[in-house]
Write an enzyme that holds these catalytic residues in place. Structure first.
Site, PDB file in Angstrom:
ATOM      1  N   GLU A  26     -31.919 -23.421  -1.793  1.00  0.00           N
ATOM      2  CA  GLU A  26     -32.246 -22.584  -3.037  1.00  0.00           C
ATOM      3  C   GLU A  26     -31.763 -23.503  -4.168  1.00  0.00           C
ATOM      4  O   GLU A  26     -32.454 -23.829  -5.160  1.00  0.00           O
ATOM      5  CB  GLU A  26     -32.098 -21.159  -3.307  1.00  0.00           C
ATOM      6  CG  GLU A  26     -33.078 -20.286  -2.387  1.00  0.00           C
ATOM      7  CD  GLU A  26     -32.599 -20.035  -1.176  1.00  0.00           C
ATOM      8  OE1 GLU A  26     -31.446 -20.762  -0.630  1.00  0.00           O
ATOM      9  OE2 GLU A  26     -33.111 -19.072  -0.421  1.00  0.00           O
ATOM     10  N   PHE A  45     -29.528  -4.054   1.205  1.00  0.00           N
ATOM     11  CA  PHE A  45     -29.441  -5.269   1.687  1.00  0.00           C
ATOM     12  C   PHE A  45     -30.314  -6.293   0.927  1.00  0.00           C
ATOM     13  O   PHE A  45     -31.153  -5.900   0.079  1.00  0.00           O
ATOM     14  CB  PHE A  45     -30.750  -5.038   2.963  1.00  0.00           C
ATOM     15  CG  PHE A  45     -30.680  -6.311   3.842  1.00  0.00           C
ATOM     16  CD1 PHE A  45     -29.587  -6.997   4.343  1.00  0.00           C
ATOM     17  CD2 PHE A  45     -31.998  -7.035   3.852  1.00  0.00           C
ATOM     18  CE1 PHE A  45     -29.538  -8.377   5.181  1.00  0.00           C
ATOM     19  CE2 PHE A  45     -32.166  -8.216   4.160  1.00  0.00           C
ATOM     20  CZ  PHE A  45     -31.110  -8.841   5.128  1.00  0.00           C
ATOM     21  N   GLN A  46     -29.397  -7.455   0.890  1.00  0.00           N
ATOM     22  CA  GLN A  46     -29.593  -8.671  -0.126  1.00  0.00           C
ATOM     23  C   GLN A  46     -29.644  -8.154  -1.488  1.00  0.00           C
ATOM     24  O   GLN A  46     -30.752  -8.814  -2.274  1.00  0.00           O
ATOM     25  CB  GLN A  46     -31.068  -9.194   0.430  1.00  0.00           C
ATOM     26  CG  GLN A  46     -30.769  -9.769   1.944  1.00  0.00           C
ATOM     27  CD  GLN A  46     -31.775 -10.801   2.136  1.00  0.00           C
ATOM     28  OE1 GLN A  46     -33.005 -11.009   1.651  1.00  0.00           O
ATOM     29  NE2 GLN A  46     -31.666 -11.865   2.952  1.00  0.00           N
ATOM     30  N   LYS A  70     -38.844  -5.803  -6.109  1.00  0.00           N
ATOM     31  CA  LYS A  70     -40.173  -5.639  -4.853  1.00  0.00           C
ATOM     32  C   LYS A  70     -41.275  -4.837  -5.404  1.00  0.00           C
ATOM     33  O   LYS A  70     -42.412  -5.046  -5.318  1.00  0.00           O
ATOM     34  CB  LYS A  70     -39.344  -5.497  -3.728  1.00  0.00           C
ATOM     35  CG  LYS A  70     -40.638  -5.505  -2.678  1.00  0.00           C
ATOM     36  CD  LYS A  70     -40.043  -6.215  -1.271  1.00  0.00           C
ATOM     37  CE  LYS A  70     -41.062  -5.628  -0.190  1.00  0.00           C
ATOM     38  NZ  LYS A  70     -41.236  -6.854   0.518  1.00  0.00           N
ATOM     39  N   MET A 111     -14.434 -40.939  -7.118  1.00  0.00           N
ATOM     40  CA  MET A 111     -14.109 -40.759  -8.591  1.00  0.00           C
ATOM     41  C   MET A 111     -12.673 -39.898  -8.215  1.00  0.00           C
ATOM     42  O   MET A 111     -11.876 -40.042  -8.975  1.00  0.00           O
ATOM     43  CB  MET A 111     -14.888 -39.892  -9.031  1.00  0.00           C
ATOM     44  CG  MET A 111     -14.793 -39.788 -10.568  1.00  0.00           C
ATOM     45  SD  MET A 111     -14.560 -41.233 -11.421  1.00  0.00           S
ATOM     46  CE  MET A 111     -16.151 -41.477 -12.322  1.00  0.00           C
TER      47      MET A 111
HETATM   48  C1  TPP Z   1     -20.110 -29.521  -6.456  1.00  0.00           C
HETATM   49  C2  TPP Z   1     -18.885 -30.510  -7.028  1.00  0.00           C
HETATM   50  N1  TPP Z   1     -17.730 -30.288  -6.338  1.00  0.00           N
HETATM   51  C3  TPP Z   1     -16.852 -30.941  -6.655  1.00  0.00           C
HETATM   52  C4  TPP Z   1     -17.024 -32.066  -7.530  1.00  0.00           C
HETATM   53  C5  TPP Z   1     -15.665 -32.894  -8.155  1.00  0.00           C
HETATM   54  N2  TPP Z   1     -15.997 -34.302  -7.791  1.00  0.00           N
HETATM   55  C6  TPP Z   1     -16.444 -35.118  -9.053  1.00  0.00           C
HETATM   56  S1  TPP Z   1     -16.795 -36.714  -8.474  1.00  0.00           S
HETATM   57  C7  TPP Z   1     -16.222 -36.433  -6.661  1.00  0.00           C
HETATM   58  C8  TPP Z   1     -16.545 -37.509  -5.986  1.00  0.00           C
HETATM   59  C9  TPP Z   1     -17.856 -37.961  -5.384  1.00  0.00           C
HETATM   60  O1  TPP Z   1     -17.715 -38.803  -4.433  1.00  0.00           O
HETATM   61  P1  TPP Z   1     -19.158 -39.445  -3.825  1.00  0.00           P
HETATM   62  O2  TPP Z   1     -20.109 -38.664  -3.994  1.00  0.00           O
HETATM   63  O3  TPP Z   1     -18.749 -39.941  -2.528  1.00  0.00           O
HETATM   64  O4  TPP Z   1     -19.097 -40.631  -4.943  1.00  0.00           O
HETATM   65  P2  TPP Z   1     -18.075 -41.897  -5.379  1.00  0.00           P
HETATM   66  O5  TPP Z   1     -17.102 -41.332  -6.510  1.00  0.00           O
HETATM   67  O6  TPP Z   1     -17.409 -42.187  -4.088  1.00  0.00           O
HETATM   68  O7  TPP Z   1     -18.956 -42.951  -6.108  1.00  0.00           O
HETATM   69  C10 TPP Z   1     -16.065 -34.961  -6.647  1.00  0.00           C
HETATM   70  C11 TPP Z   1     -15.428 -34.279  -5.174  1.00  0.00           C
HETATM   71  C12 TPP Z   1     -18.347 -32.198  -8.213  1.00  0.00           C
HETATM   72  N3  TPP Z   1     -18.350 -33.002  -9.499  1.00  0.00           N
HETATM   73  N4  TPP Z   1     -19.296 -31.292  -7.994  1.00  0.00           N
END
Ligand code: TPP
Length: 574
Positions: free
Chosen positions: A50, A114-115, A164, A481
């Site tokens: 979803e 439920f749900q 529902k 990052m």
């Molecule tokens: C749902 C979610 N969880 C955690 C984060 C924190 N976060 C920001 S950038 C990142 C790393 C992203 O890694 P990747 O997709 O491998 O991309 P890269 O930075 O290596 O290009 C994280 C964990 C986020 N933005 N969104």
């Protein structure tokens, strides 16, 4: 003739010219799914989660010209909670969206059935508005109101929770033709004439003017008038992450993106400007960093925004103008021309000389390599091969910032990503929504190996509906990052950012029925991209094995001012 609530809902969506509904079935929405099956009024896209339904609907809205609104349909309980991240993501970027959630039958509400979850309660802090429909007779009018609220004023997400029994009950159907007057909701669209006059005077007196524009310009379809304004006044301009494409990045007056990973010239110019005309941009912490440091030199700020609560939220504003950015900019430009206003040409020349000097330092630069793949080089090559004109979605991370820095977006709605919430996992579902909204466009999803795994199951949806998206996985084996922050601020303690046990993405893509390509050497970048682009009717997943240590520069660290960037290594040596 009497229709069931479910049929009324489907007919109402049709009346709103809905073409696609992105969703996932369940007990509480069985009647709605049955009505969809029988009435065949629009196309339903069955996603695999979803969250992805809402992201895809969100991107469908973003990629459209501002008139089409994405619609997602989810079941009660876990369906609704899975949708929340998508809802918060879209709402954070002010995207118009209608999400319909099933709810347990009215008599069961509040009994831990439920749900059952309190969808209205859970979604309240992250929607523009939400409704719980309590009687079938309200249904059509509620749908009308939902679309109206989602699309007008500052756009946003509206959730309609439908029990529902309401979908089963019978009633007469008639859809309201005219917009409904909603007391207490009257968005202001025309700017105040007096304030516009004041803005023109403040602008004309500027010695170091700058235009800062954001996603509001794109949402408000105001790019043309913004471009006219910038070009006819001769002022430099800078964009937020969300504004990219509102003004062509290839134009000399564009100094680049501002903010945490903005260009040197954009950040320094914004910091040193004496008058900032901010259009549809909300001075987010990722854009101006610390408000006090940003305004301590007494710069004057003119702020145009449709949402009065966005104005002066983070910085003191000298000339607030509430209104539709398109209308306000048109009025401001008309006044500027009618009164023959101009900047002081000597001052403007001096300002441009400074800017060119900053620009000559080439802050958006990387050390290229013939061997190892630099992520920036992939983006640059893509820009070359697509004439800067592809529709690009990205996930969240370094790859997102490299794309923002190295792909020169030339038109609005060409760049879709999660700016406000920064949601990893949006990239692929965004590409699906975008491809359905704009089937004639080449759609690329630029992602990282961390982000793509958050909604990778959607490769299955892409196969079912034959969506020929091109996925560019900039695979650095790290949550890059976060690794960058750990390197710079946590003494290289890479706590849980190393992605161990990565799947073989090529085989994975193939398992889903797609084409997979692995690219390990810089010399092969162009060939792989060309091959993927040539495969017009297939989804191609390109796994680029990139430099694991590459950082994104410039960077404004936490608590720092825009003029205190960590510069790229070549600028530090100067
Ligand atoms: C749902 C979610 N969880 C955690 C984060 C924190 N976060 C920001 S950038 C990142 C790393 C992203 O890694 P990747 O997709 O491998 O991309 P890269 O930075 O290596 O290009 C994280 C964990 C986020 N933005 N969104």
């Amino acid at each position: 003739m009497q229709l069931s609530g479910a049929q009324i809902l489907v007919q109402s969506l049709k009346a709103e010219n809905v073409e696609y509904v992105f969703g996932y079935p369940g007990g509480a929405v069985l009647e709605i799914y049955d009505a969809i099956f029988q009435l065949k009024k629009f196309r339903h896209i069955l996603v695999r989660h979803e969250q992805a339904a809402v992201h895809a609907a969100d991107a469908y809205s973003r990629a459209s010209n501002g008139e089409k609104i994405g619609v997602a349909l989810v079941t009660s309980g876990p369906g609704a909670t899975n949708a929340i991240t998508g809802i918060a993501t879209a709402n954070s970027d002010s995207v118009p969206l209608v999400v319909i959630s099933g709810q347990v039958g009215s008599p069961a509400i509040g009994t831990d059935a439920f749900q059952e979850v309190d969808t209205v309660g859970i979604s309240r802090p992250c929607v523009k508005h939400n409704f719980l429909v309590t009687h079938v007779s309200e249904l059509a009018e509620t749908v009308k109101k939902a679309f109206q609220i989602a699309r007008t004023g500052r756009p946003g997400v509206v959730v309609i929770d439908v029990p529902k029994d309401v979908t089963q009950a019978m009633a007469k159907f008639s859809y309201p033709q005219e917009d409904i007057n909603i007391r207490s909701y009257q968005p202001v669209t025309q700017g105040h004439t007096g304030q516009i006059k004041k803005a023109a005077q403040v602008m004309a007196a500027a010695k170091r003017p700058i235009v800062l524009y954001g996603g509001g310009v794109i949402l408000g379809n105001a790019s043309n008038i913004l471009t006219d304004f910038i070009q006819s006044t001769g002022t430099p301009c800078v964009s937020t992450l969300m504004g990219l494409g509102a003004f062509p990045a290839t134009n000399r007056q564009f100094l680049g993106m501002v903010g945490m990973h903005g260009s040197y010239e954009a950040n320094i110019a914004l910091q040193n400007a004496d008058v900032v005309l901010a259009v549809g941009a909300r001075f987010d912490d990722r854009v101006i960093s610390v408000p006090d440091k940003f305004t301590d030199d007494g710069k004057k700020i003119i702020h145009i925004d449709i949402d009065p609560s966005s104005i002066a939220k983070r910085v003191k504003v000298d000339v607030p103008i509430v209104g539709d950015v398109k209308n306000v900019l048109a009025d401001l430009l008309a006044l500027w021309q009618k009164q023959n206003l101009n900047f002081n040409s000597n001052a403007l020349d001096r300002w441009w000389k400074n800017i060119e000097n900053w620009r000559s330092r080439d802050s958006i630069w990387f050390e290229s390599s013939d061997e190892i793949i630099k992520p920036q080089q992939v983006i640059q090559t893509l820009a070359k091969l697509t004439d800067n004109n592809a529709l690009i979605t990205s996930d969240v991370g370094q790859h997102q910032m490299f794309t923002a820095q190295y792909y020169p977006f030339i038109r609005p709605r060409q760049w879709l990503n999660s700016g406000g919430l920064g949601t990893m996992g949006v990239g692929l579902p965004y590409a699906m929504g975008a491809k359905l909204a704009k089937p004639e466009e080449d759609v690329f999803c630029i992602t990282g190996e961390g982000s793509i795994q958050m909604n990778i199951q959607e490769l299955s949806t892409c196969y079912q509906y034959r969506l020929p998206i091109k996925v560019i996985n900039l695979n650095n084996g790290f949550l890059g990052m976060v690794r960058q922050w750990q390197e710079l601020y946590y003494d290289n303690r890479y706590s849980e950012t190393y992605m161990e046990s990565l799947p073989d993405f090529v085989k994975l893509a193939e398992a889903y029925g797609h084409v997979g390509i692995r690219v390990e050497k810089a010399v092969d970048i162009e060939g792989a991209l060309k091959e993927a682009i040539a495969l017009k009717d297939r989804l191609v997943f390109m796994d680029f094995i990139t430099d694991r240590t590459q950082n994104v520069y410039p960077m404004v660290g936490n608590g720092k001012g825009l003029d205190e960037m960590v510069l790229p290594p070549h600028m530090r040596e100067e």
